[in-house]
Design a protein around this motif. Structure first.
Motif, PDB file in Angstrom:
ATOM      1  N   LEU A 193       1.090   6.817   4.472  1.00 21.87           N
ATOM      2  CA  LEU A 193       0.206   6.994   3.156  1.00 21.87           C
ATOM      3  C   LEU A 193       0.931   6.869   1.811  1.00 21.87           C
ATOM      4  CD1 LEU A 193      -2.460   9.526   4.343  1.00 21.87           C
ATOM      5  CD2 LEU A 193      -2.467   7.214   4.395  1.00 21.87           C
ATOM      6  N   THR A 194       2.478   6.696   1.978  1.00 21.91           N
ATOM      7  CA  THR A 194       3.118   6.487   0.722  1.00 21.91           C
ATOM      8  C   THR A 194       2.832   5.656  -0.035  1.00 21.91           C
ATOM      9  OG1 THR A 194       5.183   7.711   1.721  1.00 21.91           O
ATOM     10  CG2 THR A 194       5.394   6.754  -0.164  1.00 21.91           C
ATOM     11  N   SER A 195       2.603   4.448   0.452  1.00 25.17           N
ATOM     12  CA  SER A 195       2.165   3.490  -0.514  1.00 25.17           C
ATOM     13  C   SER A 195       0.750   3.445  -1.025  1.00 25.17           C
ATOM     14  CB  SER A 195       2.547   1.932   0.493  1.00 25.17           C
ATOM     15  OG  SER A 195       1.461   1.949   1.415  1.00 25.17           O
ATOM     16  N   GLN A 196       0.048   4.129  -0.179  1.00 20.43           N
ATOM     17  CA  GLN A 196      -1.413   4.303  -0.722  1.00 20.43           C
ATOM     18  C   GLN A 196      -1.284   5.231  -2.070  1.00 20.43           C
ATOM     19  OE1 GLN A 196      -4.356   2.527  -0.196  1.00 20.43           O
ATOM     20  NE2 GLN A 196      -3.142   1.318   1.189  1.00 20.43           N
ATOM     21  N   GLU A 197      -0.508   6.241  -1.795  1.00 22.70           N
ATOM     22  CA  GLU A 197      -0.437   7.272  -2.757  1.00 22.70           C
ATOM     23  C   GLU A 197       0.194   6.562  -3.938  1.00 22.70           C
ATOM     24  OE1 GLU A 197      -0.926  10.962  -4.693  1.00 22.70           O
ATOM     25  OE2 GLU A 197      -1.859  10.179  -3.276  1.00 22.70           O
ATOM     26  N   VAL A 198       1.091   5.966  -3.939  1.00 25.80           N
ATOM     27  CA  VAL A 198       1.831   5.246  -5.077  1.00 25.80           C
ATOM     28  C   VAL A 198       0.714   4.195  -5.849  1.00 25.80           C
ATOM     29  CG1 VAL A 198       3.398   3.413  -5.830  1.00 25.80           C
ATOM     30  CG2 VAL A 198       4.054   5.367  -4.215  1.00 25.80           C
ATOM     31  N   GLN A 225      -3.322   3.596 -10.082  1.00 30.66           N
ATOM     32  CA  GLN A 225      -4.821   3.209 -10.637  1.00 30.66           C
ATOM     33  C   GLN A 225      -5.099   4.464 -11.599  1.00 30.66           C
ATOM     34  OE1 GLN A 225      -6.364   2.665  -6.779  1.00 30.66           O
ATOM     35  NE2 GLN A 225      -6.117   0.492  -7.030  1.00 30.66           N
ATOM     36  N   VAL A 226      -4.746   5.563 -11.286  1.00 30.81           N
ATOM     37  CA  VAL A 226      -5.031   6.582 -12.119  1.00 30.81           C
ATOM     38  C   VAL A 226      -4.685   6.430 -13.506  1.00 30.81           C
ATOM     39  CG1 VAL A 226      -4.953   9.068 -12.698  1.00 30.81           C
ATOM     40  CG2 VAL A 226      -5.575   8.385 -10.554  1.00 30.81           C
ATOM     41  N   MET A 227      -3.245   6.234 -13.584  1.00 30.75           N
ATOM     42  CA  MET A 227      -2.536   6.008 -14.863  1.00 30.75           C
ATOM     43  C   MET A 227      -3.349   4.729 -15.598  1.00 30.75           C
ATOM     44  SD  MET A 227      -0.836   8.633 -15.002  1.00 30.75           S
ATOM     45  CE  MET A 227       0.031   8.161 -16.760  1.00 30.75           C
ATOM     46  N   GLU A 228      -3.356   3.824 -14.957  1.00 30.28           N
ATOM     47  CA  GLU A 228      -4.150   2.204 -15.569  1.00 30.28           C
ATOM     48  C   GLU A 228      -5.483   2.844 -16.004  1.00 30.28           C
ATOM     49  OE1 GLU A 228      -5.587  -1.855 -14.239  1.00 30.28           O
ATOM     50  OE2 GLU A 228      -4.141  -0.887 -13.199  1.00 30.28           O
ATOM     51  N   ASP A 275      -2.714  11.032 -23.825  1.00 30.50           N
ATOM     52  CA  ASP A 275      -1.673  11.922 -24.353  1.00 30.50           C
ATOM     53  C   ASP A 275      -1.848  13.359 -23.713  1.00 30.50           C
ATOM     54  OD1 ASP A 275       0.343  13.712 -25.731  1.00 30.50           O
ATOM     55  OD2 ASP A 275      -0.170  13.128 -27.578  1.00 30.50           O
ATOM     56  N   PRO A 276      -1.077  13.706 -22.802  1.00 33.52           N
ATOM     57  CA  PRO A 276      -1.337  15.088 -22.104  1.00 33.52           C
ATOM     58  C   PRO A 276      -1.386  16.348 -22.908  1.00 33.52           C
ATOM     59  CG  PRO A 276       0.608  13.805 -21.108  1.00 33.52           C
ATOM     60  CD  PRO A 276      -0.045  13.036 -22.127  1.00 33.52           C
TER      61      PRO A 276
END
Length: 94
Positions: free
Chosen positions: A28-33, A38-41, A48-49
């Motif tokens: 699942l590594t590639s799916q997690e990446v 997608q979240v960051m996009e 700004d956290p």
């Protein structure tokens, strides 16, 4: 209920000795990446956290501000019970 096509035991006559079972592994590594990208996009380049954290703290200060005596006692009880974290000097903001 018996399976429609039982897997023969290696001990049975006529069995090839090789197991019909295969290892099944999913990486699942590639799916997690991909999910993280997608979240960051979705957050966008202006996210700004630190600003978000400061905004949450300001919202909590506002939420617990202006409490009357009964509300303040309830707030203090909840802090003492560990339900709410202690804020500042342990009192709700005035």
């Amino acid at each position: 209920m018996a399976p429609h096509h039982p897997i023969p035991s290696p001990d049975e006559p006529g069995a090839s000795g090789a197991s019909a079972l295969v290892d099944f592994e999913v990486d699942l590594t590639s799916q997690e990446v991909l999910r993280r990208a997608q979240v960051m996009e979705a957050l966008g380049p202006d996210w700004d956290p630190l600003e978000v954290l400061l905004g949450e703290e300001a919202a909590y200060d506002l939420l617990y501000s202006g409490l009357d005596a009964q509300q303040q006692r309830l707030y203090d009880d909840l802090v003492a019970a560990g339900v709410l974290p202690a804020r500042g000097d342990g009192r709700a903001a005035a």
